[in-house]
Write a protein that holds these residues in place. Structure first.
Motif, short mmCIF file in Angstrom:
data_model
loop_
_atom_site.label_atom_id
_atom_site.label_comp_id
_atom_site.label_asym_id
_atom_site.label_seq_id
_atom_site.Cartn_x
_atom_site.Cartn_y
_atom_site.Cartn_z
N ALA A 48 18.80 79.08 89.74
CA ALA A 48 18.16 79.24 88.26
C ALA A 48 17.52 77.90 87.99
O ALA A 48 18.11 76.72 87.95
N THR A 49 16.37 77.99 87.56
CA THR A 49 15.58 76.90 87.04
C THR A 49 15.11 76.90 85.79
O THR A 49 15.16 78.19 85.38
N LEU A 75 8.45 80.57 78.01
CA LEU A 75 8.07 81.20 79.36
C LEU A 75 9.19 81.85 80.15
O LEU A 75 10.34 81.58 79.68
N LYS A 76 9.04 83.09 80.86
CA LYS A 76 9.93 83.71 81.61
C LYS A 76 9.16 84.08 83.07
O LYS A 76 8.07 84.09 83.12
N ARG A 77 10.37 84.12 83.82
CA ARG A 77 9.98 84.64 85.21
C ARG A 77 10.04 85.96 85.52
O ARG A 77 11.17 86.49 84.97
N ILE A 91 5.70 83.42 86.53
CA ILE A 91 6.02 82.62 85.25
C ILE A 91 4.93 83.01 84.29
O ILE A 91 3.74 82.40 84.22
N LYS A 92 5.50 83.61 83.39
CA LYS A 92 4.34 84.27 82.42
C LYS A 92 4.97 84.03 81.01
O LYS A 92 6.28 83.82 80.53
#
Length: 84
Positions: free
Chosen positions: A7-8, A14-16, A23-24
Motif C-alpha cells: 500500500a502506497t 487521488l485513487k488507484r 492513478i486518477k
C-alpha cells in the motif's frame, strides 16, 4: 496465499483503479457508500468497459406478454391502474 501490492500513500484526492491500476482523481470514480473512502474501486472508464461487454438480456415473450423473472413462464401483461 494471496499477495497484495504494498500500500502506497497517494496524495489527497487521488485513487488507484483496481482494474487498470492508473492513478486518477476522485472525479473519475463513482461514489459508493459501502467503500471506506466513499468511491468505487474501479474507475468509470473501466466500469463502462466491463458493463458494455456483458450482453443485455432480452425478453423472448411476444408483444403484450412478459416473462416472469422467477419461473420464466410467459404471461399476459395487464397494466393495473390504482385509483386513490
Amino acid at each position: 496465499m494471496l499477495l497484495r501490492k504494498a500500500a502506497t500513500q497517494l496524495p489527497e484526492g487521488l485513487k488507484r483503479c483496481a482494474r487498470c491500476e492508473a492513478i486518477k482523481p476522485h472525479a473519475e470514480f463513482s461514489r459508493s457508500s459501502r467503500i471506506k473512502d466513499g468511491f468505487q474501486s474501479m474507475c468509470k472508464d473501466c466500469d463502462r468497459e466491463r458493463k458494455g461487454s456483458e450482453p443485455q438480456w432480452e425478453d423472448p415473450a411476444p408483444d403484450g406478454q412478459k416473462t416472469c423473472s422467477g419461473c420464466r413462464a410467459v404471461n399476459y401483461f395487464v397494466k393495473t391502474v390504482w385509483s386513490g
